[in-house]
Design an enzyme around this catalytic site. Structure first.
Site, PDB file in Angstrom:
ATOM      1  N   GLU A 137      -4.493   3.474   6.537  1.00  0.00           N
ATOM      2  CA  GLU A 137      -4.171   3.180   5.148  1.00  0.00           C
ATOM      3  C   GLU A 137      -4.662   4.349   4.288  1.00  0.00           C
ATOM      4  O   GLU A 137      -4.055   4.675   3.277  1.00  0.00           O
ATOM      5  CB  GLU A 137      -4.880   1.883   4.740  1.00  0.00           C
ATOM      6  CG  GLU A 137      -4.292   1.224   3.519  1.00  0.00           C
ATOM      7  CD  GLU A 137      -5.283   1.134   2.388  1.00  0.00           C
ATOM      8  OE1 GLU A 137      -4.880   1.416   1.245  1.00  0.00           O
ATOM      9  OE2 GLU A 137      -6.442   0.792   2.630  1.00  0.00           O
ATOM     10  N   ARG A 140       0.819  -1.230   0.000  1.00  0.00           N
ATOM     11  CA  ARG A 140       0.000   0.000   0.000  1.00  0.00           C
ATOM     12  C   ARG A 140       0.849   1.275   0.000  1.00  0.00           C
ATOM     13  O   ARG A 140       0.476   2.281   0.614  1.00  0.00           O
ATOM     14  CB  ARG A 140      -0.950   0.040   1.202  1.00  0.00           C
ATOM     15  CG  ARG A 140      -1.961  -1.062   1.208  1.00  0.00           C
ATOM     16  CD  ARG A 140      -2.882  -0.943  -0.014  1.00  0.00           C
ATOM     17  NE  ARG A 140      -4.148  -1.578   0.225  1.00  0.00           N
ATOM     18  CZ  ARG A 140      -4.380  -2.879   0.037  1.00  0.00           C
ATOM     19  NH1 ARG A 140      -3.429  -3.651  -0.435  1.00  0.00           N
ATOM     20  NH2 ARG A 140      -5.564  -3.382   0.279  1.00  0.00           N
ATOM     21  N   SER A 151     -10.499  -0.250   3.466  1.00  0.00           N
ATOM     22  CA  SER A 151      -9.794  -0.495   4.736  1.00  0.00           C
ATOM     23  C   SER A 151      -9.293   0.839   5.270  1.00  0.00           C
ATOM     24  O   SER A 151      -8.595   1.565   4.559  1.00  0.00           O
ATOM     25  CB  SER A 151      -8.572  -1.390   4.512  1.00  0.00           C
ATOM     26  OG  SER A 151      -8.955  -2.623   3.986  1.00  0.00           O
TER      27      SER A 151
END
Ligand code: EPU
Length: 331
Positions: A316, A152, A220
Site C-alpha cells: 500500500e 487506496r 498498513s
C-alpha cells in the site's frame, strides 16, 4: 543534499539531491528541475535509497469555509496536517471526517491514496482538487470524478500525473450530523457526537497502531487483497474465521493483517525491522533500520503469506528509489 529524515515517517536516514519547501502556490513556478518528488509528511512512502532529484515539500496552509444552504464548502491548503484540519473542522461544528482522526499525513496527500479508515474514505467528501502541473506550468482544477478515487488509489498515482502538485483540496460536508458507525469498534450507543467518535477512533488507533513519532512506520504496509469466491472458499475451509468484506464487483476483500498473523509473522523482528505486535499489517523500524532491512522484512512477510494462502500481497505504501517511484517487482 536535502535531509529526508523529517519527511518520511518510517524514520529512515535518507537524502534527496535537493529540496524545496513550498508555502505559496507562486513558488512552484520557480521549479526548473525535471526530476521531482512531492512529499507532505511522507507517511505513506518507503525510500529504498537516496533520491536523486528535487524533493518538493507541500507546506501550503489556509482554510476557507462557506456555508451554503444545508452544507459547508471547505477549501484547505495541501500542506495542512490532516489531523489538525479534522480537529479544526470539528471545533467549527463541521462533521464528516471524524472517523479519519489521527491518521498521519497532510491534506494534499490524502486524495492521492484516497485514505480511509473506520468505514470512511476521504474521496467521498472531496468535490475538487486544485493542482499545479509542473510540466505545463498550469494551475487547474480536477472534479471529484476526474480524480478516479478507488481503494487506496486515485489518478494522482498514475505515472503521467506524477507532476500534478496538489495545492488545495475542496470538500463538501452536510450540515446535518450523521454518524458513521459501521466499523465494529464504533458500534456503541454512547457515540452520539462527532467529538466522541473522534476520541474513540484515536483510542482504537492507539491500541492497534504504532505512533510514528516514536516508532517509525507508514501505517498498513500492504493493501487488503481482493480475491474471487473460489479462493475465498479454499481459505475458509482451513480458516473459517478469516475476516471478509464483500465488494460491489463480486470480489472479496480479505484482511491482510489476519493473513500475515496466521502466517506466523506478527511481532517478528529481523535486524532492525519488524511487524507490529498489535497489527501485523504494519511494518516498523525498530530503530536505526536501513531501507534494505525494511524491504527484506516485507519480502519475507509476503513470501510467507504466499506460501500459506497462495495470495500475493501488494504494498500500500509507495516505494521510492533513486529515480522516483518504483513497483514492488522492480526492487
Ligand atoms: N487482524 C488479525 N491480526 C492482525 C491484524 C488484523 O487477525 O495482526 C484482523 C483483525 O482482528 C480484524 C481484521 O484483521 O478482524 C482487520 O483488521 P483491522 O480492523 O485492524 O483493519 P485492517 O483491514 O487491517 C484497514 C486499513 C487501516 C485502517 C483500518 C481501520 C488497509 C490496508 N488498512 O486495516 O488503514 O486504519 O482498516 O479502518 O486498508 C493505513 O492505511 O495505513 C491504515 C492503517
Amino acid at each position: 543534499m536535502f535531509d529526508l529524515l523529517p519527511y518520511n515517517t518510517f524514520g529512515l536516514d535518507v537524502k534527496a539531491k535537493e529540496g524545496i519547501i513550498i508555502k505559496q502556490v507562486e513558488e512552484l513556478a520557480l521549479i526548473k528541475e525535471t526530476k521531482t518528488l512531492f512529499l507532505g509528511q511522507g507517511s505513506d512512502v518507503l525510500f529504498v535509497s537516496d533520491y536523486d532529484g528535487l524533493a518538493v515539500i507541500n507546506a501550503i496552509g489556509g482554510m476557507d469555509i462557506v456555508k451554503i444552504d444545508n452544507h459547508y464548502e471547505v477549501r484547505a491548503g495541501g500542506g495542512l496536517i490532516l489531523d489538525d484540519f479534522i480537529k479544526s473542522l470539528l471545533t467549527y461544528g463541521i462533521f464528516g471526517l471524524e472517523n479519519l482522526s489521527a491518521i498521519p499525513g497532510t491534506v494534499g496527500a490524502a486524495p492521492v491514496q484516497n485514505i480511509g479508515a473506520y468505514g470512511c474514505e476521504i474521496g467521498d467528501y472531496i468535490t475538487e482538487v486544485e493542482v499545479y502541473d509542473l510540466d505545463t506550468k498550469r494551475l487547474f482544477t480536477l472534479s471529484h470524478d476526474e480524480c478516479q478515487f478507488g481503494y487506496r488509489t486515485s489518478l494522482f498515482k498514475e505515472q503521467k500525473h506524477l507532476r500534478y502538485f496538489i495545492t488545495h483540496v475542496n470538500f463538501s460536508f452536510d450540515a446535518q450530523f450523521s454518524p458513521n458507525l459501521i466499523y465494529p469498534g464504533l458500534k456503541d450507543e454512547e457515540l452520539k457526537d462527532a467529538m466522541s467518535i473522534r476520541n474513540r477512533v484515536i483510542s482504537l488507533r492507539e491500541r492497534k497502531l504504532p505512533d510514528p513519532r516514536f516508532v517509525g512506520n507508514a501505517g498498513s504496509f500492504f493493501k487488503n487483497p481482493l480475491v474471487d469466491l473460489k479462493t475465498l472458499e479454499k481459505i475458509r475451509a482451513k480458516f473459517p474465521d478469516v475476516p471478509v468484506f464483500s465488494q460491489d464487483d463480486g470480489t472479496y476483500k480479505l484482511a491482510a493483517g489476519y493473513l500475515i498473523d496466521k502466517a506466523g509473522c506478527r511481532g517478528i523482528t529481523h535486524g532492525h525491522a519488524g511487524t507490529w505486535e498489535h497489527q501485523a499489517l504494519v511494518i516498523v523500524n525498530r530503530g536505526q533500520a536501513k531501507p534494505h532491512e525494511i524491504v527484506s522484512l516485507a519480502q519475507y512477510v509476503a513470501a510467507e503469506v504466499e506460501k500459506l494462502f497462495e495470495i500475493k500481497l501488494i504494498p500500500e505504501v509507495r516505494i521510492i528509489g533513486k529515480d522516483g517511484e518504483i513497483s514492488w517487482d522492480q526492487i
